[in-house]
Write a protein that holds these residues in place. Structure first.
Motif, PDB file in Angstrom:
ATOM      1  N   PRO A   8       3.581  -2.738   1.414  1.00 54.61           N
ATOM      2  CA  PRO A   8       2.942  -1.411   0.895  1.00 54.61           C
ATOM      3  C   PRO A   8       1.783  -1.318   0.249  1.00 54.61           C
ATOM      4  O   PRO A   8       1.293  -2.447   0.079  1.00 54.61           O
ATOM      5  N   CYS A  61       0.030  -1.368  -2.350  1.00 49.60           N
ATOM      6  CA  CYS A  61      -0.524  -1.957  -3.550  1.00 49.60           C
ATOM      7  C   CYS A  61      -0.930  -3.712  -3.505  1.00 49.60           C
ATOM      8  O   CYS A  61      -1.102  -4.133  -3.701  1.00 49.60           O
ATOM      9  N   MET A  62       0.304  -3.850  -2.389  1.00 51.22           N
ATOM     10  CA  MET A  62       0.454  -5.520  -1.830  1.00 51.22           C
ATOM     11  C   MET A  62      -0.944  -5.377  -0.470  1.00 51.22           C
ATOM     12  O   MET A  62      -1.753  -5.916  -0.796  1.00 51.22           O
ATOM     13  N   PHE A  88       4.424 -11.352  -5.413  1.00 51.66           N
ATOM     14  CA  PHE A  88       5.544 -10.177  -4.718  1.00 51.66           C
ATOM     15  C   PHE A  88       5.605 -11.232  -3.333  1.00 51.66           C
ATOM     16  O   PHE A  88       6.766 -12.092  -1.875  1.00 51.66           O
ATOM     17  N   CYS A 122       8.816  -1.802  -8.997  1.00 52.71           N
ATOM     18  CA  CYS A 122       7.341  -0.978  -9.205  1.00 52.71           C
ATOM     19  C   CYS A 122       7.108  -0.263 -10.980  1.00 52.71           C
ATOM     20  O   CYS A 122       6.164  -0.200 -10.963  1.00 52.71           O
ATOM     21  N   CYS A 162      -0.601  -0.183  -9.172  1.00 52.80           N
ATOM     22  CA  CYS A 162       0.444   0.865  -8.181  1.00 52.80           C
ATOM     23  C   CYS A 162      -1.267   1.677  -7.660  1.00 52.80           C
ATOM     24  O   CYS A 162      -1.694   3.523  -9.131  1.00 52.80           O
ATOM     25  N   HIS A 180       6.813   6.473  -7.021  1.00 55.05           N
ATOM     26  CA  HIS A 180       7.926   5.550  -5.839  1.00 55.05           C
ATOM     27  C   HIS A 180       8.010   6.903  -4.546  1.00 55.05           C
ATOM     28  O   HIS A 180       8.377   6.249  -3.457  1.00 55.05           O
ATOM     29  N   CYS A 197       5.211   6.979  -2.642  1.00 56.03           N
ATOM     30  CA  CYS A 197       5.009   5.394  -1.683  1.00 56.03           C
ATOM     31  C   CYS A 197       5.997   5.257  -0.620  1.00 56.03           C
ATOM     32  O   CYS A 197       6.517   4.875   0.646  1.00 56.03           O
ATOM     33  N   HIS A 214      10.457  -1.468  -5.316  1.00 54.78           N
ATOM     34  CA  HIS A 214      10.024  -2.384  -5.174  1.00 54.78           C
ATOM     35  C   HIS A 214       9.406  -3.174  -4.151  1.00 54.78           C
ATOM     36  O   HIS A 214      10.179  -2.512  -3.100  1.00 54.78           O
ATOM     37  N   PRO A 215       8.556  -3.420  -4.150  1.00 52.32           N
ATOM     38  CA  PRO A 215       6.817  -3.822  -3.181  1.00 52.32           C
ATOM     39  C   PRO A 215       8.298  -4.437  -1.914  1.00 52.32           C
ATOM     40  O   PRO A 215       8.104  -4.424  -0.643  1.00 52.32           O
ATOM     41  N   TYR A 274      10.220  -2.382   0.143  1.00 54.38           N
ATOM     42  CA  TYR A 274       9.394  -1.434   1.281  1.00 54.38           C
ATOM     43  C   TYR A 274       9.349  -2.612   2.175  1.00 54.38           C
ATOM     44  O   TYR A 274       9.838  -2.442   3.585  1.00 54.38           O
TER      45      TYR A 274
END
Length: 482
Positions: A284, A286-287, A311, A364, A381, A422, A425, A452-453, A456
């Protein structure tokens, strides 16, 4: 104890000692049983899962039929409420959980006018879905149990205002039954000119009866929340409940994510050299942002390392591979510097140092609400913490190779402005996985939004495995081989 009563159609209804005899409720009586702190929280969390998905549906402008299907699916998963005919099920336990969760969330969402508004909207929708799927006998039983302050219209009065009633409801049958209610109780019907008004009374046809019920539910809940807000300060001294309620009240901001405390169980370990490819295909925003900053700067600050490291841990990167990955990524440091300043923290994330806790990856909600990033930080985020211009640029740069175009940005930015981060996303997930037959509204499965990353990433990888292995993806992300 055996209780029996007679329904309007003459059938006998039997309740075998049920403390909660009805499936439908206006929640006018709080539960009085003793309850553990764990059950107090778990009942609320399960119900909040449903309410968060309802709010996400509104943010995505879903048609009511889609919203209804998603709500029923979420209810079956988190707060099942069987019909009266399900005599082999423990209906009392189901209804006790339903009532308990509702009243706990009242405490959490009575704190501000905005929270009350959102809670009332989601709860009224949940009640509406349940009411519409209830049988005629269940509705009639519910109507008899509540004083809705409506009066059946006599035939003589009906005949007196025959032309007016016909004008208000041209499709109404001549045998249509009408009820008189105060016009303030049905503002939606008044606004749509579906009722005849006389001396402050609205003449409501029986087919519009649900509108009276829904309005009554909403009005009573609004009043109850205001009373709860006044009583809430008395609970401030209870240090056990305050953290739970504060956490629950944040649920609408980012949904309610799961812990994701275990690996995906895909039968493979994630090696250090695989991370870069996985990031390009499955991570996602953020990562992806953290990975690209790490690749570019060969360094991440503490909270960035914590967010990304946990993560990767849950993704399936072992401690040995994590040390290889981070050592390679911190190429500007000597071995001595790396071992002295970073190795301990990496081992700590895996529970091998310090108090040896099994830390889980951040959801998240935690990313949005905790450890707010500064100007030089990379964690957080992007949908919330980037400026609008930077977010547009980052989205196109990051996902254009996966099908995201300039034409997709207005919809995504609208959800960001509505603080439904969210949901934004989730929409990006749908766009970037359209080649895997993910359609708008599918979310990460069964219409669910990203909370939640790791959720995803797991859903994205499951789609890839399904396409290469000939399987299909179930709603929980598992693969079923053909």
């Amino acid at each position: 104890m055996l209780k029996s009563s007679r329904k309007p159609d003459g059938e006998v209804r039997v309740h075998f000692g049920l403390k909660y005899p009805r499936r439908l409720s206006l929640y006018d009586r709080p539960p009085t049983e003793d309850i553990t702190l764990e059950e107090f929280e778990s009942c609320a969390i399960d119900r909040l899962h449903v309410l968060c998905e309802i709010e996400s549906c509104y943010a995505r402008n879903r048609p009511f039929e889609e919203l209804k299907d998603i709500t029923k699916s979420q209810c079956d998963k988190h707060v099942p409420l069987d019909h009266n005919t399900a005599t082999t099920k423990d209906r009392d336990s189901q209804r006790r959980k339903d009532v308990t969760g509702h009243f706990v969330l009242r405490l959490a969402f009575c704190r501000s006018e905005e929270l009350r508004r959102r809670f009332v909207k989601a709860e009224t929708t949940l009640f509406r879905v349940r009411y519409l799927e209830s049988s005629h006998s269940e509705r009639a039983d519910f109507h008899q149990s509540v004083d809705f302050d409506w009066t059946p219209v006599e035939e003589s009065e009906k005949e007196m205002y025959k032309s007016q009633l016909k004008a208000a409801g041209p499709d109404a049958d001549e045998k249509e039954q009408y009820f008189k209610v105060k016009w303030t109780n049905v503002p939606d019907l008044v606004a749509k000119r579906k009722v005849f008004l006389k001396d402050g009374w609205a003449y409501v046809p029986s087919k519009e009866q649900p509108s009276i019920v829904f309005q009554e539910f909403q009005t009573r809940l609004e009043q109850a929340l205001e009373m709860t807000a006044k009583a809430l300060p008395r609970m401030d001294e209870d240090t056990r409940l305050e953290p739970i309620l504060a956490n629950l009240s944040q649920g609408f901001i980012a949904g309610l994510g799961s812990e994701w405390s275990t690996n995906e169980n895909t039968g493979e370990d994630i090696r250090a050299e695989m991370v870069d490819e996985l990031a390009q295909k499955h991570f996602p925003m953020c990562m992806r942002n953290l990975h690209e900053n790490l690749t570019r700067n060969h360094h991440l600050k503490h909270f960035g390392r914590l967010q990304y490291g946990l993560f990767l841990k849950v993704l399936g990167v072992s401690i040995d591979e994590a040390l290889i990955f981070w050592r390679k990524s911190f190429s500007g440091h000597t071995d001595d510097q790396f071992n002295k300043h970073y190795k301990y923290n990496i081992r700590h994330q895996y529970g091998l140092e310090g108090r040896r806790a099994n830390y889980t990856a951040k959801s998240c909600q935690q990313i949005l609400m905790n450890d707010q990033p500064g100007a030089s930080d990379s964690h957080g985020c992007p949908y919330r913490h980037f400026s609008p211009d930077n977010l547009r640029t980052a989205l196109l740069t990051t996902y254009s190779s996966q099908g995201l175009t300039e034409a997709d940005l207005p919809e995504i930015m609208n959800t960001v402005r509505a603080e439904a981060y969210h949901v934004a996303c989730t929409r990006v997930y749908e766009i970037t996985h359209a080649r895997d037959n993910v359609r708008k509204g599918d979310g990460i499965g069964s219409g669910e939004t990203v909370t939640h990353p790791n959720q995803y990433a797991a859903a994205s990888r499951a789609l890839e495995r399904a396409s290469t292995g000939g399987g299909k993806v179930e709603s929980d992300g598992d693969i079923v081989m053909n």
